[in-house]
Design a protein around this motif. Structure first.
Motif, PDB file in Angstrom:
ATOM      1  N   THR A  12       0.818  -1.213   0.000  1.00  0.00           N
ATOM      2  CA  THR A  12       0.000   0.000   0.000  1.00  0.00           C
ATOM      3  C   THR A  12       0.857   1.270   0.000  1.00  0.00           C
ATOM      4  O   THR A  12       0.331   2.353   0.191  1.00  0.00           O
ATOM      5  CB  THR A  12      -0.906   0.010   1.251  1.00  0.00           C
ATOM      6  OG1 THR A  12      -0.059  -0.068   2.402  1.00  0.00           O
ATOM      7  CG2 THR A  12      -1.863  -1.171   1.253  1.00  0.00           C
ATOM      8  N   SER A  13       2.159   1.122  -0.182  1.00  0.00           N
ATOM      9  CA  SER A  13       3.021   2.312  -0.160  1.00  0.00           C
ATOM     10  C   SER A  13       3.199   2.881  -1.567  1.00  0.00           C
ATOM     11  O   SER A  13       3.687   2.183  -2.461  1.00  0.00           O
ATOM     12  CB  SER A  13       4.408   1.941   0.404  1.00  0.00           C
ATOM     13  OG  SER A  13       5.368   2.915   0.018  1.00  0.00           O
ATOM     14  N   PRO A  14       2.816   4.138  -1.776  1.00  0.00           N
ATOM     15  CA  PRO A  14       3.019   4.728  -3.101  1.00  0.00           C
ATOM     16  C   PRO A  14       4.498   4.825  -3.473  1.00  0.00           C
ATOM     17  O   PRO A  14       4.868   4.705  -4.641  1.00  0.00           O
ATOM     18  CB  PRO A  14       2.384   6.119  -3.005  1.00  0.00           C
ATOM     19  CG  PRO A  14       2.155   6.376  -1.554  1.00  0.00           C
ATOM     20  CD  PRO A  14       2.144   5.059  -0.845  1.00  0.00           C
ATOM     21  N   PHE A  15       5.366   5.015  -2.458  1.00  0.00           N
ATOM     22  CA  PHE A  15       6.804   5.098  -2.738  1.00  0.00           C
ATOM     23  C   PHE A  15       7.322   3.740  -3.226  1.00  0.00           C
ATOM     24  O   PHE A  15       8.111   3.655  -4.171  1.00  0.00           O
ATOM     25  CB  PHE A  15       7.572   5.518  -1.477  1.00  0.00           C
ATOM     26  CG  PHE A  15       7.223   6.886  -0.962  1.00  0.00           C
ATOM     27  CD1 PHE A  15       7.626   8.027  -1.643  1.00  0.00           C
ATOM     28  CD2 PHE A  15       6.490   7.052   0.198  1.00  0.00           C
ATOM     29  CE1 PHE A  15       7.321   9.299  -1.176  1.00  0.00           C
ATOM     30  CE2 PHE A  15       6.176   8.314   0.679  1.00  0.00           C
ATOM     31  CZ  PHE A  15       6.586   9.430  -0.013  1.00  0.00           C
ATOM     32  N   GLY A  47      18.107   1.877   7.068  1.00  0.00           N
ATOM     33  CA  GLY A  47      17.098   2.927   7.198  1.00  0.00           C
ATOM     34  C   GLY A  47      15.878   2.498   7.984  1.00  0.00           C
ATOM     35  O   GLY A  47      15.845   1.413   8.582  1.00  0.00           O
ATOM     36  N   GLN A  48      14.867   3.397   7.950  1.00  0.00           N
ATOM     37  CA  GLN A  48      13.674   3.155   8.775  1.00  0.00           C
ATOM     38  C   GLN A  48      12.411   3.312   7.966  1.00  0.00           C
ATOM     39  O   GLN A  48      11.330   3.496   8.522  1.00  0.00           O
ATOM     40  CB  GLN A  48      13.680   4.143   9.936  1.00  0.00           C
ATOM     41  CG  GLN A  48      14.965   4.030  10.732  1.00  0.00           C
ATOM     42  CD  GLN A  48      14.965   4.860  11.983  1.00  0.00           C
ATOM     43  OE1 GLN A  48      14.233   5.828  12.070  1.00  0.00           O
ATOM     44  NE2 GLN A  48      15.806   4.486  12.924  1.00  0.00           N
ATOM     45  N   GLN A  49      12.569   3.329   6.638  1.00  0.00           N
ATOM     46  CA  GLN A  49      11.375   3.525   5.820  1.00  0.00           C
ATOM     47  C   GLN A  49      11.354   2.572   4.637  1.00  0.00           C
ATOM     48  O   GLN A  49      12.407   2.194   4.093  1.00  0.00           O
ATOM     49  CB  GLN A  49      11.339   4.964   5.290  1.00  0.00           C
ATOM     50  CG  GLN A  49      11.034   5.988   6.377  1.00  0.00           C
ATOM     51  CD  GLN A  49      10.687   7.352   5.813  1.00  0.00           C
ATOM     52  OE1 GLN A  49      11.353   7.826   4.894  1.00  0.00           O
ATOM     53  NE2 GLN A  49       9.657   7.974   6.341  1.00  0.00           N
ATOM     54  N   ILE A  50      10.153   2.248   4.204  1.00  0.00           N
ATOM     55  CA  ILE A  50       9.889   1.504   2.976  1.00  0.00           C
ATOM     56  C   ILE A  50       9.878   2.512   1.833  1.00  0.00           C
ATOM     57  O   ILE A  50       9.326   3.599   2.024  1.00  0.00           O
ATOM     58  CB  ILE A  50       8.470   0.843   3.093  1.00  0.00           C
ATOM     59  CG1 ILE A  50       8.454  -0.239   4.173  1.00  0.00           C
ATOM     60  CG2 ILE A  50       7.917   0.373   1.774  1.00  0.00           C
ATOM     61  CD1 ILE A  50       9.200  -1.493   3.828  1.00  0.00           C
TER      62      ILE A  50
HETATM   63  N1  GSH Z   1      11.333   9.751   0.731  1.00  0.00           N
HETATM   64  C1  GSH Z   1      11.022   8.355   0.958  1.00  0.00           C
HETATM   65  C2  GSH Z   1       9.742   8.265   1.772  1.00  0.00           C
HETATM   66  C3  GSH Z   1       9.404   6.840   2.168  1.00  0.00           C
HETATM   67  C4  GSH Z   1       8.265   6.736   3.167  1.00  0.00           C
HETATM   68  O1  GSH Z   1       7.728   7.719   3.681  1.00  0.00           O
HETATM   69  N2  GSH Z   1       7.890   5.460   3.442  1.00  0.00           N
HETATM   70  C5  GSH Z   1       6.852   5.166   4.399  1.00  0.00           C
HETATM   71  C6  GSH Z   1       5.910   4.077   3.843  1.00  0.00           C
HETATM   72  S1  GSH Z   1       4.879   4.690   2.542  1.00  0.00           S
HETATM   73  C7  GSH Z   1       7.448   4.573   5.655  1.00  0.00           C
HETATM   74  O2  GSH Z   1       8.195   3.625   5.592  1.00  0.00           O
HETATM   75  N3  GSH Z   1       7.095   5.125   6.806  1.00  0.00           N
HETATM   76  C8  GSH Z   1       7.480   4.604   8.070  1.00  0.00           C
HETATM   77  C9  GSH Z   1       7.960   5.688   8.984  1.00  0.00           C
HETATM   78  O3  GSH Z   1       8.323   6.789   8.512  1.00  0.00           O
HETATM   79  O4  GSH Z   1       7.976   5.416  10.182  1.00  0.00           O
HETATM   80  C10 GSH Z   1      10.928   7.635  -0.383  1.00  0.00           C
HETATM   81  O5  GSH Z   1      10.711   8.288  -1.424  1.00  0.00           O
HETATM   82  O6  GSH Z   1      11.140   6.421  -0.421  1.00  0.00           O
END
Ligand code: GSH
Length: 260
Positions: A12-15, A47-50
């Motif tokens: 569900t992640s647009p990224f 890192g901490q993001q998908i």
């Molecule tokens: N700038 C990053 C943004 C990625 C992002 O915001 N990912 C979200 C999921 S849609 C995430 O992992 N969020 C978890 C968090 O920030 O705790 C990219 O383009 O990949």
């Protein structure tokens, strides 16, 4: 020897959808690791993001940087101008991603009901793909509303206007680019097209409410359909599942727009 590629993702992640669509576009063999959001940081290799992408043991984060790395390793023969690609990709991501999260973000108006229904749809997919516990899904609308990364994306856009207004602005800009050239950054397909496709296709196929506005616009539909076919064919033609589809058929409530 082919590279070993793993995409760490949420369906569900647009990224993540940008990167997933790009891997399919490039016809690279890869696997997808759908991450449980409750175990995000312990699962991600960096890192901490998908999304995160691993190529032969090297890890890359941030969707646009990942796509640039893929392009560096497997360059296109013909490409649009890089500065134009970068500016348009950034503009689309900055404008499109908040509208996608707003579809499931309760705001103080009548769309709050739609937002709840959309959030529950997303929760159902996250449960199937990522193992989100069933007991968390009823509260998904509230959980999404509380997420700091969603708030930081959505709240600045709310002050600029309603979600339908913002989507119209984005569609108008895309229509303008497509009135000048066949693709979003010129005469040939580029990462701008594939990123925009991924971000539009994901909510469309998951049948989020009001996510079909771009398909109802003839100009955008004429651009979208051939890209959709290209991306869907890439997954279907890899019979060993070495190119997983953007969304597994069992999560989708819509039939494919284009047949293989
Ligand atoms: N700038 C990053 C943004 C990625 C992002 O915001 N990912 C979200 C999921 S849609 C995430 O992992 N969020 C978890 C968090 O920030 O705790 C990219 O383009 O990949």
């Amino acid at each position: 020897m082919a590279s070993e590629i793993t995409l760490y993702s949420y369906p569900t992640s647009p990224f993540a959808a940008k990167v997933h669509a790009y891997l399919l576009y490039k016809r690279l063999a890869f696997r997808v690791h759908y991450v449980n959001p409750l175990k995000l940081t312990s699962t991600l290799p960096v890192g901490q993001q998908i999304p995160v992408l691993t190529i032969d043991g090297s890890h890359y984060a941030d969707s646009s940087s990942i796509i640039n790395e893929i392009e560096r390793r497997w360059p296109a023969e013909v490409t649009a101008q890089q500065p134009l690609i970068d500016t348009r990709d950034q503009w689309l991501t900055e404008n499109m991603v908040p509208t996608l999260f707003r579809a499931a973000f309760m705001e103080a108006d009548s769309s709050a009901f739609k937002a709840c229904r959309n959030a529950w749809r997303l929760a159902a997919v996250m449960r199937k793909a990522c193992g989100v516990p069933l007991m968390l899904t009823p509260g998904w609308p509230l959980l999404l509303r509380k997420q700091p990364f969603i708030r930081s994306l959505v709240l600045p856009q709310i002050s600029q206007g309603s979600a339908p207004e913002q989507r119209q602005k984005m569609l108008k800009q895309m229509k303008h680019w497509l009135s000048e050239k066949p693709y979003l950054a010129g005469d040939c397909i580029s990462q701008v097209d594939i990123s925009a496709y991924g971000m539009l296709a994901m909510p469309y196929y998951l049948d989020l409410e009001d996510a079909d506005d771009f398909v109802r616009c003839e100009v955008i539909k004429a651009w979208f359909e051939p890209i959709d076919k290209l991306i869907c064919d890439s997954a279907l033609q890899a019979t060993d599942n070495s190119r997983p589809p953007l969304l597994a058929a069992q999560w989708c409530s819509r039939l494919p727009l284009t047949k293989a």
